[in-house]
Design an enzyme around this catalytic site. Structure first.
Site, PDB file in Angstrom:
ATOM      1  N   LYS A  18       0.775  -1.266   0.115  1.00 59.16           N
ATOM      2  CA  LYS A  18      -0.027  -0.163  -0.121  1.00 59.16           C
ATOM      3  C   LYS A  18       0.831   1.295   0.048  1.00 59.16           C
ATOM      4  O   LYS A  18       0.646   2.108  -0.890  1.00 59.16           O
ATOM      5  CB  LYS A  18      -0.944  -0.065   1.319  1.00 59.16           C
ATOM      6  CG  LYS A  18      -1.422   1.504   1.641  1.00 59.16           C
ATOM      7  CD  LYS A  18      -2.378   1.257   2.724  1.00 59.16           C
ATOM      8  CE  LYS A  18      -1.690   1.475   4.258  1.00 59.16           C
ATOM      9  NZ  LYS A  18      -1.358   2.950   4.495  1.00 59.16           N
ATOM     10  N   ASN A  19       1.885   1.243   0.831  1.00 57.48           N
ATOM     11  CA  ASN A  19       2.788   2.510   1.069  1.00 57.48           C
ATOM     12  C   ASN A  19       3.876   2.719  -0.160  1.00 57.48           C
ATOM     13  O   ASN A  19       4.387   3.634  -0.121  1.00 57.48           O
ATOM     14  CB  ASN A  19       3.377   2.595   2.265  1.00 57.48           C
ATOM     15  CG  ASN A  19       2.425   2.807   3.377  1.00 57.48           C
ATOM     16  OD1 ASN A  19       1.288   3.323   3.100  1.00 57.48           O
ATOM     17  ND2 ASN A  19       2.565   2.420   4.701  1.00 57.48           N
ATOM     18  N   CYS A 112      -4.377   8.631   9.347  1.00 58.95           N
ATOM     19  CA  CYS A 112      -4.703   8.178  10.985  1.00 58.95           C
ATOM     20  C   CYS A 112      -3.849   9.251  11.796  1.00 58.95           C
ATOM     21  O   CYS A 112      -3.041   9.453  11.593  1.00 58.95           O
ATOM     22  CB  CYS A 112      -3.739   7.038  10.896  1.00 58.95           C
ATOM     23  SG  CYS A 112      -4.702   5.639  10.237  1.00 58.95           S
ATOM     24  N   ARG A 117       1.901  14.642  12.695  1.00 55.86           N
ATOM     25  CA  ARG A 117       1.963  14.288  11.397  1.00 55.86           C
ATOM     26  C   ARG A 117       2.093  15.807  10.435  1.00 55.86           C
ATOM     27  O   ARG A 117       1.186  16.046   9.701  1.00 55.86           O
ATOM     28  CB  ARG A 117       0.887  13.617  10.818  1.00 55.86           C
ATOM     29  CG  ARG A 117       0.835  12.178  11.652  1.00 55.86           C
ATOM     30  CD  ARG A 117      -0.007  11.429  10.876  1.00 55.86           C
ATOM     31  NE  ARG A 117       0.699  10.321   9.682  1.00 55.86           N
ATOM     32  CZ  ARG A 117       0.235   9.496   8.867  1.00 55.86           C
ATOM     33  NH1 ARG A 117      -0.900   9.089   9.211  1.00 55.86           N
ATOM     34  NH2 ARG A 117       1.070   8.932   8.293  1.00 55.86           N
ATOM     35  N   ILE A 119       3.683  18.762   7.986  1.00 55.51           N
ATOM     36  CA  ILE A 119       4.214  18.651   6.361  1.00 55.51           C
ATOM     37  C   ILE A 119       5.220  19.704   6.290  1.00 55.51           C
ATOM     38  O   ILE A 119       5.492  20.238   5.124  1.00 55.51           O
ATOM     39  CB  ILE A 119       2.974  18.775   5.444  1.00 55.51           C
ATOM     40  CG1 ILE A 119       2.186  19.967   5.882  1.00 55.51           C
ATOM     41  CG2 ILE A 119       2.149  17.499   5.595  1.00 55.51           C
ATOM     42  CD1 ILE A 119       1.253  20.386   4.885  1.00 55.51           C
ATOM     43  N   ASP A 120       5.741  20.189   7.408  1.00 57.63           N
ATOM     44  CA  ASP A 120       6.815  21.228   7.210  1.00 57.63           C
ATOM     45  C   ASP A 120       7.972  20.846   6.216  1.00 57.63           C
ATOM     46  O   ASP A 120       8.575  21.645   5.403  1.00 57.63           O
ATOM     47  CB  ASP A 120       7.280  21.774   8.541  1.00 57.63           C
ATOM     48  CG  ASP A 120       7.761  20.592   9.517  1.00 57.63           C
ATOM     49  OD1 ASP A 120       7.137  19.462   9.302  1.00 57.63           O
ATOM     50  OD2 ASP A 120       8.839  20.812  10.153  1.00 57.63           O
ATOM     51  N   LEU A 121       8.399  19.587   6.383  1.00 57.46           N
ATOM     52  CA  LEU A 121       9.565  19.045   5.766  1.00 57.46           C
ATOM     53  C   LEU A 121       9.424  19.256   4.108  1.00 57.46           C
ATOM     54  O   LEU A 121      10.142  19.446   3.428  1.00 57.46           O
ATOM     55  CB  LEU A 121      10.127  17.799   6.310  1.00 57.46           C
ATOM     56  CG  LEU A 121      10.538  17.604   7.565  1.00 57.46           C
ATOM     57  CD1 LEU A 121      10.796  16.215   8.060  1.00 57.46           C
ATOM     58  CD2 LEU A 121      11.833  18.701   7.798  1.00 57.46           C
ATOM     59  N   ASP A 297       4.807   0.770  12.011  1.00 62.23           N
ATOM     60  CA  ASP A 297       3.610   0.138  11.635  1.00 62.23           C
ATOM     61  C   ASP A 297       3.436  -1.499  12.521  1.00 62.23           C
ATOM     62  O   ASP A 297       2.236  -1.810  12.630  1.00 62.23           O
ATOM     63  CB  ASP A 297       3.443  -0.044  10.263  1.00 62.23           C
ATOM     64  CG  ASP A 297       3.458   1.403   9.622  1.00 62.23           C
ATOM     65  OD1 ASP A 297       3.114   2.294  10.336  1.00 62.23           O
ATOM     66  OD2 ASP A 297       3.667   1.309   8.490  1.00 62.23           O
ATOM     67  N   ILE A 319       8.900   7.195  16.140  1.00 63.58           N
ATOM     68  CA  ILE A 319       8.584   7.844  15.106  1.00 63.58           C
ATOM     69  C   ILE A 319       7.428   8.704  15.421  1.00 63.58           C
ATOM     70  O   ILE A 319       7.329   9.930  14.996  1.00 63.58           O
ATOM     71  CB  ILE A 319       8.112   6.836  14.055  1.00 63.58           C
ATOM     72  CG1 ILE A 319       9.376   5.908  13.707  1.00 63.58           C
ATOM     73  CG2 ILE A 319       7.860   7.587  12.752  1.00 63.58           C
ATOM     74  CD1 ILE A 319      10.559   6.329  12.868  1.00 63.58           C
ATOM     75  N   ARG A 388      -8.761   0.546   5.386  1.00 61.30           N
ATOM     76  CA  ARG A 388      -7.626   1.196   4.748  1.00 61.30           C
ATOM     77  C   ARG A 388      -6.488   0.502   4.423  1.00 61.30           C
ATOM     78  O   ARG A 388      -5.825   0.917   3.403  1.00 61.30           O
ATOM     79  CB  ARG A 388      -6.877   2.359   5.758  1.00 61.30           C
ATOM     80  CG  ARG A 388      -8.266   3.223   6.358  1.00 61.30           C
ATOM     81  CD  ARG A 388      -7.812   4.310   7.370  1.00 61.30           C
ATOM     82  NE  ARG A 388      -6.967   5.088   6.379  1.00 61.30           N
ATOM     83  CZ  ARG A 388      -6.952   6.415   6.558  1.00 61.30           C
ATOM     84  NH1 ARG A 388      -7.371   7.040   7.764  1.00 61.30           N
ATOM     85  NH2 ARG A 388      -6.099   7.334   5.993  1.00 61.30           N
TER      86      ARG A 388
HETATM   87  C1  EPZ Z   1       4.500   6.912   6.059  1.00 61.08           C
HETATM   88  O1  EPZ Z   1       4.060   7.994   6.889  1.00 61.08           O
HETATM   89  C2  EPZ Z   1       3.570   5.743   5.885  1.00 61.08           C
HETATM   90  N1  EPZ Z   1       2.456   6.024   5.319  1.00 61.08           N
HETATM   91  C3  EPZ Z   1       3.134   5.137   7.387  1.00 61.08           C
HETATM   92  O2  EPZ Z   1       2.146   4.302   7.349  1.00 61.08           O
HETATM   93  C4  EPZ Z   1       4.489   4.823   8.315  1.00 61.08           C
HETATM   94  O3  EPZ Z   1       4.112   4.660   9.669  1.00 61.08           O
HETATM   95  C5  EPZ Z   1       5.484   6.065   8.297  1.00 61.08           C
HETATM   96  O4  EPZ Z   1       5.620   6.251   6.597  1.00 61.08           O
HETATM   97  C6  EPZ Z   1       6.698   5.741   8.869  1.00 61.08           C
HETATM   98  O5  EPZ Z   1       7.289   4.376   8.484  1.00 61.08           O
HETATM   99  C7  EPZ Z   1       2.508   6.032   4.125  1.00 61.08           C
HETATM  100  O6  EPZ Z   1       3.552   5.737   3.278  1.00 61.08           O
HETATM  101  C8  EPZ Z   1       1.477   6.334   3.256  1.00 61.08           C
HETATM  102  P1  EPZ Z   1       7.024  10.137   8.096  1.00 61.08           P
HETATM  103  P2  EPZ Z   1       4.523   9.517   6.543  1.00 61.08           P
HETATM  104  O7  EPZ Z   1       6.846  11.394   7.033  1.00 61.08           O
HETATM  105  O8  EPZ Z   1       5.261   9.720   5.354  1.00 61.08           O
HETATM  106  C9  EPZ Z   1       7.152  13.683  11.237  1.00 61.08           C
HETATM  107  C10 EPZ Z   1       0.366   2.908   7.554  1.00 61.08           C
HETATM  108  O9  EPZ Z   1      -0.283   2.424   8.871  1.00 61.08           O
HETATM  109  N2  EPZ Z   1       7.239  14.747  10.254  1.00 61.08           N
HETATM  110  O10 EPZ Z   1       8.148   9.488   7.917  1.00 61.08           O
HETATM  111  O11 EPZ Z   1       3.598  10.424   7.072  1.00 61.08           O
HETATM  112  C11 EPZ Z   1       5.957  12.995  11.581  1.00 61.08           C
HETATM  113  O12 EPZ Z   1       5.050  14.029  12.313  1.00 61.08           O
HETATM  114  C12 EPZ Z   1       0.915   4.338   7.804  1.00 61.08           C
HETATM  115  O13 EPZ Z   1       0.470   2.172   6.955  1.00 61.08           O
HETATM  116  C13 EPZ Z   1       7.434  15.956  10.312  1.00 61.08           C
HETATM  117  O14 EPZ Z   1       7.728  16.365  11.213  1.00 61.08           O
HETATM  118  O15 EPZ Z   1       5.824   9.335   7.606  1.00 61.08           O
HETATM  119  C14 EPZ Z   1       6.262  11.774  12.142  1.00 61.08           C
HETATM  120  O16 EPZ Z   1       6.499  12.117  13.572  1.00 61.08           O
HETATM  121  C15 EPZ Z   1       0.856   4.967   9.126  1.00 61.08           C
HETATM  122  N3  EPZ Z   1       7.329  16.729   9.106  1.00 61.08           N
HETATM  123  C16 EPZ Z   1       7.715  11.661  11.420  1.00 61.08           C
HETATM  124  O17 EPZ Z   1       8.112  12.614  10.762  1.00 61.08           O
HETATM  125  C17 EPZ Z   1       7.117  16.469   7.913  1.00 61.08           C
HETATM  126  O18 EPZ Z   1       7.081  17.237   7.182  1.00 61.08           O
HETATM  127  C18 EPZ Z   1       7.599  10.368  10.369  1.00 61.08           C
HETATM  128  O19 EPZ Z   1       6.684  10.618   9.561  1.00 61.08           O
HETATM  129  C19 EPZ Z   1       6.860  15.003   7.713  1.00 61.08           C
HETATM  130  C20 EPZ Z   1       7.030  14.203   8.669  1.00 61.08           C
END
Ligand code: EPZ
Length: 397
Positions: A18-19, A112, A117, A119-121, A297, A319, A388
């Protein structure tokens, strides 16, 4: 050859990840042609992502696990806010739409609720391509003349890495992204982009990308490692063996290494992995982290498994700030789990009946797994979260 798992004489095809598929669907908007994705299951997140791009004017055909996307024409620049708010990965269409249309306005993504979560990065990275961004309830962007970037991510975010690599593949010039995420799904997106003509080189956590025109492609994503881990934990909860066929050990390397500490025997031979469960499992310690560390996950499933093991197990989540919502629910039906900051201390317990409430995809699946070991049936409210990430789970599990 497809990847399969064999459990209790049942043979189950492991669906595409999915991811991987969600960022690939977003990246398909960069291709003025056809994208074929194979082994796609009808998950709610995937269907919602498809609804979003269909409303943009993209042509989509989806049958028998085969997904055909034709993004030659995009004629609506306003992604549907209601749909965008349904999943986090929807934001990954922002960069591709900016590239196609120069101007985009999109609602903030949902997904979720397992942490802030942010999106600043993503936004910081997009700005480096010379994109101007306005952020309030909506995110508005303008990208007239994109320039290549040399960017070090403050944190290896999976989504931000996927978003920025995808955009860099079509921006003229050479971009460099370091301290990037290298989760298998990120590398799978890279393989997909390469299959469409992208020029991407990887060294450790650095990607060097030379802008190119992308063309039509056909791609088979990696098998879903979280789906696979869900089944492995199911087998271990029943103290039974399970076999994986045509599955790359490294996709779940840290998970398999942890299982060995529990006393599980893992035999790897020619793409076949035999997971052999002893009668008694040993308590464990895990700390989640970016790949190759233990995947966040899978953490909720391990908490359920820990309830069946004599002794004290510890899970540390690094995380997401809020990924323990399922714990209070498990405690309502007799689990003995203490939350201490970002750690769980889990003791052996017998689960009984009651009512629990699902709060997110993996946490709700953990509650479902708990039903396999509970002495009485119990009610799970909001079980639809599971749709989902799993198709037909009730029939299969
Ligand atoms: C992906 O989420 C996956 N989702 C998640 O799977 C997975 O848990 C996660 O990566 C970690 O492996 C998808 O691929 C669709 P991140 P993502 O950006 O991309 C912080 C599932 O159940 N962050 O690596 O959202 C954030 O808040 C899902 O299948 C910022 O601060 O993960 C978090 O604490 C749930 N600023 C950490 O980084 C940003 O701009 C990791 O987020 C982006 C992220």
């Amino acid at each position: 050859m497809e990847s399969k798992l064999i459990f209790e004489d049942k043979e189950i095809i492991i669906p595409g990840a999915k991811n991987s598929i969600l960022p690939i669907i977003a990246a398909s908007l960069l291709i003025r042609g056809k994208t074929e994705i194979k082994n796609v299951s009808k998950l709610e997140d995937i269907q919602n992502m498809l609804k979003i791009i269909i409303k943009l004017g993209v042509k989509v055909e989806f049958s028998n696990g085969n997904l055909l996307i034709n993004a030659s024409k995009i004629n609506n620049l306003n992604p549907d806010s209601k749909l965008v708010k349904k999943l986090r990965a929807s934001f990954l269409i922002f960069g591709p739409l900016l590239f196609r249309n120069k101007q985009v306005k999109i609602a903030k993504p949902g997904g979720c609720s397992i942490g802030s979560r942010k999106i600043d990065l993503h936004l910081k990275g997009l700005k480096s391509f010379s994109c101007s961004i306005e952020e309030n309830d909506f995110i508005k962007g303008n990208l007239l003349n994109p320039v290549p970037v040399n960017l070090e991510l403050d944190y290896p975010s999976v989504g931000a890495t996927e978003h920025l690599i995808s955009l860099a593949t079509v921006v003229p010039g050479i971009s460099k992204l370091s301290n990037a995420a290298i989760e298998p799904e990120v590398l799978d997106l890279v393989e997909f982009l390469k299959s469409a003509g992208a020029n991407i080189k990887q060294k450790g956590t650095t990607f060097v990308i030379k802008g190119a025109d992308l063309h039509s492609t056909s791609f088979t994503p990696i098998p879903d490692r979280i789906f696979t881990a869900t089944w492995i934990v199911t087998a271990l909860l029943k103290r039974k063996n399970i076999q994986l066929i045509n599955f790359n050990y490294d996709l779940l390397g840290s998970f398999f290494e942890t299982l060995k500490e529990l006393g599980v025997l893992i035999e790897v031979n020619n793409g076949i992995i035999n997971i052999i469960c002893p009668k008694e499992l040993k308590p464990f310690y895990i700390k989640t982290g970016s790949f190759p560390a233990f995947p966040t996950d899978i953490q909720p499933f391990m908490a359920v498994l820990a309830c069946t093991i004599k002794g004290k197990s510890i899970i540390e989540e690094t995380i997401f700030e809020n990924r323990f919502a399922y714990v209070n629910e498990l405690n309502k039906i007799g689990a003995n789990i203490k939350i201490e900051g970002n750690r769980l201390i889990i003791n052996y317990s017998k689960l009984t009946g009651g009512t629990v409430i699902g709060k997110d995809l993996r946490g709700t699946m953990a509650l479902y797994l708990a039903s396999l070991i509970s002495s009485k049936p119990f009610i799970i409210k909001n079980k639809n979260y599971i749709n989902r990430g799993y198709e037909n789970f009730e029939v299969e599990l």
